[in-house]
Design a protein around this motif. Structure first.
Motif, PDB file in Angstrom:
ATOM      1  N   TRP A  88      36.910 -37.755 -17.696  1.00 11.82           N
ATOM      2  CA  TRP A  88      36.797 -38.497 -18.958  1.00 11.82           C
ATOM      3  C   TRP A  88      35.617 -39.466 -18.887  1.00 11.82           C
ATOM      4  CZ3 TRP A  88      39.168 -43.680 -20.225  1.00 11.82           C
ATOM      5  CH2 TRP A  88      39.047 -43.978 -21.588  1.00 11.82           C
ATOM      6  N   ILE A  89      35.435 -40.132 -17.746  1.00 10.09           N
ATOM      7  CA  ILE A  89      34.334 -41.095 -17.582  1.00 10.09           C
ATOM      8  C   ILE A  89      32.984 -40.408 -17.694  1.00 10.09           C
ATOM      9  CG2 ILE A  89      33.204 -42.626 -15.915  1.00 10.09           C
ATOM     10  CD1 ILE A  89      35.928 -43.435 -14.918  1.00 10.09           C
ATOM     11  N   LEU A  90      32.895 -39.146 -17.240  1.00  9.71           N
ATOM     12  CA  LEU A  90      31.625 -38.422 -17.331  1.00  9.71           C
ATOM     13  C   LEU A  90      31.098 -38.375 -18.760  1.00  9.71           C
ATOM     14  CD1 LEU A  90      31.990 -35.321 -14.970  1.00  9.71           C
ATOM     15  CD2 LEU A  90      30.424 -37.247 -14.728  1.00  9.71           C
ATOM     16  N   LEU A 150      34.244 -50.345 -11.597  1.00  9.06           N
ATOM     17  CA  LEU A 150      34.402 -51.503 -10.718  1.00  9.06           C
ATOM     18  C   LEU A 150      35.395 -51.223  -9.601  1.00  9.06           C
ATOM     19  CD1 LEU A 150      34.474 -54.365 -13.398  1.00  9.06           C
ATOM     20  CD2 LEU A 150      32.508 -53.376 -12.198  1.00  9.06           C
ATOM     21  N   SER A 151      36.434 -50.458  -9.911  1.00  6.05           N
ATOM     22  CA  SER A 151      37.425 -50.069  -8.898  1.00  6.05           C
ATOM     23  C   SER A 151      38.269 -48.927  -9.453  1.00  6.05           C
ATOM     24  CB  SER A 151      38.327 -51.266  -8.538  1.00  6.05           C
ATOM     25  OG  SER A 151      39.135 -51.636  -9.641  1.00  6.05           O
ATOM     26  N   PRO A 152      38.819 -48.092  -8.547  1.00  3.07           N
ATOM     27  CA  PRO A 152      38.708 -48.101  -7.088  1.00  3.07           C
ATOM     28  C   PRO A 152      37.431 -47.390  -6.628  1.00  3.07           C
ATOM     29  CG  PRO A 152      40.171 -46.331  -7.746  1.00  3.07           C
ATOM     30  CD  PRO A 152      39.785 -47.055  -9.018  1.00  3.07           C
ATOM     31  N   PRO A 153      36.979 -47.648  -5.400  1.00  2.27           N
ATOM     32  CA  PRO A 153      35.738 -47.043  -4.903  1.00  2.27           C
ATOM     33  C   PRO A 153      35.766 -45.516  -4.891  1.00  2.27           C
ATOM     34  CG  PRO A 153      36.429 -48.862  -3.497  1.00  2.27           C
ATOM     35  CD  PRO A 153      37.554 -48.602  -4.440  1.00  2.27           C
ATOM     36  N   ASN A 154      36.947 -44.923  -4.566  1.00  6.24           N
ATOM     37  CA  ASN A 154      36.984 -43.463  -4.476  1.00  6.24           C
ATOM     38  C   ASN A 154      36.804 -42.791  -5.839  1.00  6.24           C
ATOM     39  OD1 ASN A 154      39.508 -44.610  -5.032  1.00  6.24           O
ATOM     40  ND2 ASN A 154      40.605 -42.766  -4.399  1.00  6.24           N
ATOM     41  N   LEU A 155      37.082 -43.518  -6.926  1.00  2.25           N
ATOM     42  CA  LEU A 155      36.829 -42.963  -8.252  1.00  2.25           C
ATOM     43  C   LEU A 155      35.321 -42.853  -8.476  1.00  2.25           C
ATOM     44  CD1 LEU A 155      37.780 -42.025 -11.054  1.00  2.25           C
ATOM     45  CD2 LEU A 155      37.845 -44.430 -11.754  1.00  2.25           C
ATOM     46  N   LYS A 156      34.592 -43.880  -8.018  1.00  2.00           N
ATOM     47  CA  LYS A 156      33.133 -43.854  -8.136  1.00  2.00           C
ATOM     48  C   LYS A 156      32.555 -42.675  -7.342  1.00  2.00           C
ATOM     49  CE  LYS A 156      31.030 -47.777  -8.239  1.00  2.00           C
ATOM     50  NZ  LYS A 156      30.391 -49.078  -7.887  1.00  2.00           N
ATOM     51  N   ASN A 157      33.102 -42.449  -6.144  1.00  2.61           N
ATOM     52  CA  ASN A 157      32.641 -41.325  -5.314  1.00  2.61           C
ATOM     53  C   ASN A 157      32.950 -39.987  -5.986  1.00  2.61           C
ATOM     54  OD1 ASN A 157      31.861 -43.191  -3.388  1.00  2.61           O
ATOM     55  ND2 ASN A 157      33.769 -43.024  -2.228  1.00  2.61           N
ATOM     56  N   MET A 158      34.109 -39.926  -6.621  1.00  2.00           N
ATOM     57  CA  MET A 158      34.541 -38.701  -7.285  1.00  2.00           C
ATOM     58  C   MET A 158      33.601 -38.356  -8.438  1.00  2.00           C
ATOM     59  SD  MET A 158      38.443 -37.962  -8.543  1.00  2.00           S
ATOM     60  CE  MET A 158      39.107 -38.463  -6.955  1.00  2.00           C
ATOM     61  N   VAL A 159      33.259 -39.364  -9.247  1.00  2.00           N
ATOM     62  CA  VAL A 159      32.347 -39.142 -10.367  1.00  2.00           C
ATOM     63  C   VAL A 159      30.965 -38.756  -9.853  1.00  2.00           C
ATOM     64  CG1 VAL A 159      31.162 -40.235 -12.324  1.00  2.00           C
ATOM     65  CG2 VAL A 159      33.601 -40.665 -11.938  1.00  2.00           C
ATOM     66  N   GLY A 160      30.524 -39.422  -8.789  1.00  2.00           N
ATOM     67  CA  GLY A 160      29.220 -39.106  -8.202  1.00  2.00           C
ATOM     68  C   GLY A 160      29.146 -37.665  -7.739  1.00  2.00           C
ATOM     69  N   GLU A 161      30.220 -37.167  -7.131  1.00  2.00           N
ATOM     70  CA  GLU A 161      30.258 -35.784  -6.658  1.00  2.00           C
ATOM     71  C   GLU A 161      30.210 -34.806  -7.835  1.00  2.00           C
ATOM     72  OE1 GLU A 161      30.463 -32.558  -4.024  1.00  2.00           O
ATOM     73  OE2 GLU A 161      29.890 -34.665  -3.779  1.00  2.00           O
ATOM     74  N   MET A 162      30.892 -35.149  -8.920  1.00  2.00           N
ATOM     75  CA  MET A 162      30.860 -34.294 -10.107  1.00  2.00           C
ATOM     76  C   MET A 162      29.464 -34.240 -10.707  1.00  2.00           C
ATOM     77  SD  MET A 162      34.428 -35.304 -12.054  1.00  2.00           S
ATOM     78  CE  MET A 162      36.031 -34.904 -11.333  1.00  2.00           C
ATOM     79  N   VAL A 163      28.792 -35.378 -10.747  1.00  2.39           N
ATOM     80  CA  VAL A 163      27.426 -35.430 -11.268  1.00  2.39           C
ATOM     81  C   VAL A 163      26.498 -34.594 -10.401  1.00  2.39           C
ATOM     82  CG1 VAL A 163      25.440 -36.934 -11.666  1.00  2.39           C
ATOM     83  CG2 VAL A 163      27.724 -37.668 -12.388  1.00  2.39           C
ATOM     84  N   ARG A 164      26.681 -34.688  -9.078  1.00  2.00           N
ATOM     85  CA  ARG A 164      25.850 -33.903  -8.159  1.00  2.00           C
ATOM     86  C   ARG A 164      26.004 -32.406  -8.411  1.00  2.00           C
ATOM     87  NH1 ARG A 164      26.243 -31.015  -3.801  1.00  2.00           N
ATOM     88  NH2 ARG A 164      28.511 -31.305  -3.665  1.00  2.00           N
ATOM     89  N   LEU A 166      27.007 -30.959 -11.163  1.00  7.07           N
ATOM     90  CA  LEU A 166      26.429 -30.627 -12.464  1.00  7.07           C
ATOM     91  C   LEU A 166      24.910 -30.507 -12.368  1.00  7.07           C
ATOM     92  CD1 LEU A 166      28.507 -32.879 -14.920  1.00  7.07           C
ATOM     93  CD2 LEU A 166      28.381 -30.389 -14.953  1.00  7.07           C
ATOM     94  N   HIS A 167      24.325 -31.420 -11.603  1.00  6.40           N
ATOM     95  CA  HIS A 167      22.868 -31.399 -11.429  1.00  6.40           C
ATOM     96  C   HIS A 167      22.431 -30.104 -10.748  1.00  6.40           C
ATOM     97  CE1 HIS A 167      18.807 -32.792 -10.758  1.00  6.40           C
ATOM     98  NE2 HIS A 167      18.936 -32.521  -9.459  1.00  6.40           N
ATOM     99  N   GLU A 168      23.157 -29.700  -9.697  1.00  2.00           N
ATOM    100  CA  GLU A 168      22.826 -28.464  -8.976  1.00  2.00           C
ATOM    101  C   GLU A 168      22.954 -27.248  -9.887  1.00  2.00           C
ATOM    102  OE1 GLU A 168      25.363 -28.273  -5.618  1.00  2.00           O
ATOM    103  OE2 GLU A 168      24.252 -29.786  -4.463  1.00  2.00           O
ATOM    104  N   LYS A 169      23.944 -27.299 -10.765  1.00  2.00           N
ATOM    105  CA  LYS A 169      24.185 -26.132 -11.638  1.00  2.00           C
ATOM    106  C   LYS A 169      23.147 -26.009 -12.727  1.00  2.00           C
ATOM    107  CE  LYS A 169      27.796 -23.872 -14.323  1.00  2.00           C
ATOM    108  NZ  LYS A 169      29.218 -23.854 -14.707  1.00  2.00           N
ATOM    109  N   TYR A 170      22.676 -27.125 -13.268  1.00  2.00           N
ATOM    110  CA  TYR A 170      21.804 -27.080 -14.429  1.00  2.00           C
ATOM    111  C   TYR A 170      20.363 -27.527 -14.176  1.00  2.00           C
ATOM    112  CZ  TYR A 170      26.144 -26.457 -17.021  1.00  2.00           C
ATOM    113  OH  TYR A 170      27.344 -25.984 -17.496  1.00  2.00           O
ATOM    114  N   GLN A 171      19.997 -27.816 -12.927  1.00  2.00           N
ATOM    115  CA  GLN A 171      18.659 -28.338 -12.677  1.00  2.00           C
ATOM    116  C   GLN A 171      17.562 -27.336 -13.023  1.00  2.00           C
ATOM    117  OE1 GLN A 171      17.830 -29.202  -8.588  1.00  2.00           O
ATOM    118  NE2 GLN A 171      19.024 -27.465  -7.812  1.00  2.00           N
ATOM    119  N   ASP A 172      17.822 -26.037 -12.895  1.00  2.00           N
ATOM    120  CA  ASP A 172      16.803 -25.032 -13.202  1.00  2.00           C
ATOM    121  C   ASP A 172      16.598 -24.871 -14.700  1.00  2.00           C
ATOM    122  OD1 ASP A 172      16.443 -24.571 -10.552  1.00  2.00           O
ATOM    123  OD2 ASP A 172      17.891 -22.925 -10.446  1.00  2.00           O
ATOM    124  N   THR A 173      17.565 -25.308 -15.491  1.00  2.00           N
ATOM    125  CA  THR A 173      17.426 -25.123 -16.945  1.00  2.00           C
ATOM    126  C   THR A 173      17.013 -26.411 -17.637  1.00  2.00           C
ATOM    127  OG1 THR A 173      19.794 -25.632 -17.228  1.00  2.00           O
ATOM    128  CG2 THR A 173      19.165 -23.304 -16.949  1.00  2.00           C
TER     129      THR A 173
END
Length: 317
Positions: free
Chosen positions: A283-285, A294-308, A310-317
């Motif tokens: 939902w945050i994406l 702001l918290s919890p830290p593992n949520l921030k890591n989770m979103v960061g991994e999802m962004v990564r 997504l970037h790998e999947k769509y970087q060529d387009t």
């Protein structure tokens, strides 16, 4: 509420159950048990044959004939509002039974109150958006209620969403729950040897057997709910977002366990309580760069991994 109105209301309450506890009456009207005893005595002196079972409660003699109950305009209006919601939270059988009951209520109302209700009938609607959800023919609500009252074993053909498979179950029902816009049967599943939650719209067929089971329903249901509450892990989440984004998610936030917020002018700090960090991260994406975790830290890591990813999947387009 004056005493005369309260006495009439107590008399009505005594008609709703086989036995009514003094504490139930006290809780309803916010009075002491001593006042309840005085009111019951006043009704008895007025000729109402009220019986008492020591340590259990009060009841009215079955042979006593009471006059028809008259509804106030406010009470009838409340019932009409409930009737508008019934088709959207149950099935056709329950809806039909409710409408039949509503006709009976209207039949004992005063002429002017009937006219008011008729006018209100056409002025109140339930809108589900541009796509209406069709009412289900049956989700077995009446059958399950019957099985609960008679303590009968149910035979289910159940479709499990997680593995997309059908299975036959024999269950001992202990209660019905409505949450997440669906009715759920809580029952002891003989196949699994434990209590299970069955969503009614996933029951493909249901049969009430002749077999009777022996469980104290109130106790079993409360124990199940207490156990679920204890096992239900939730995470406290704090977000900082731009004011415009906070306005944009004004309605959606309640679906994600919204607790409270603090507005400091340009930004809004929001707190949530949610059991599913993965779903919350998705939902945050959708808020892109308009929000900080702001918290919890593992949520921030989770979103960061999802962004990564997504970037790998769509970087060529």
């Amino acid at each position: 509420m004056n005493r005369i109105d309260r006495l009439q209301a107590i008399l009505t309450q005594l008609q709703t159950k086989k036995v009514v506890k003094a504490q139930e009456i006290a809780d309803r009207f916010g009075i002491s048990l001593r006042t309840v005893y005085r009111d019951i005595r006043a009704l008895e002196e007025g000729g109402v044959p009220i019986g008492a079972e020591a340590g259990v409660g009060y009841f009215i003699d079955d042979n006593y004939s009471l006059p028809p109950i008259m509804f106030t305009t406010e009470e009838a209006s409340a019932i009409l509002i409930a009737g508008k919601l019934i088709p959207h939270t149950s099935d056709k059988a329950i809806d039909q039974s409710f409408q039949n009951a509503l006709y009976k209520i209207k039949s004992v109302m005063k002429t002017e109150d009937k006219a008011m209700l008729e006018k209100l009938e056409s002025s109140v609607k339930v809108f589900n958006g541009p796509y209406e959800i069709p009412q289900r023919d049956s989700i077995y609500l009446q059958d399950i209620q019957q099985a609960l009252v008679k303590s009968k074993v149910l035979k289910l053909n159940y479709f499990a969403h997680y593995n997309q498979e059908h299975s036959m179950r024999e269950v001992e029902p202990i209660g019905l729950l409505f949450y997440a816009l669906n009715w759920h049967l809580i029952a002891y599943c003989r196949l699994r040897g434990d209590y299970r939650d069955f969503r009614l719209d996933r029951i493909r067929n249901l049969e009430i057997s002749e077999e009777t089971y022996h469980r104290i329903l109130d106790k079993a249901f409360e124990e199940y709910l207490a156990r679920e509450k204890e096992q239900y892990q939730t995470f406290e989440i704090e977000l900082k977002m731009e004011k415009q984004m906070a306005l944009y998610i004004h309605e959606a936030k309640y679906w994600y366990g919204y607790l409270n917020e603090k507005d400091d002018g340009q930004f809004v700090n929001m707190k949530f309580l949610n059991p599913d960090l993965n779903g919350f991260a998705r939902w945050i994406l959708a808020m892109t760069d308009k929000v900080d975790i702001l918290s919890p830290p593992n949520l921030k890591n989770m979103v960061g991994e999802m962004v990564r990813k997504l970037h790998e999947k769509y970087q060529d387009t």
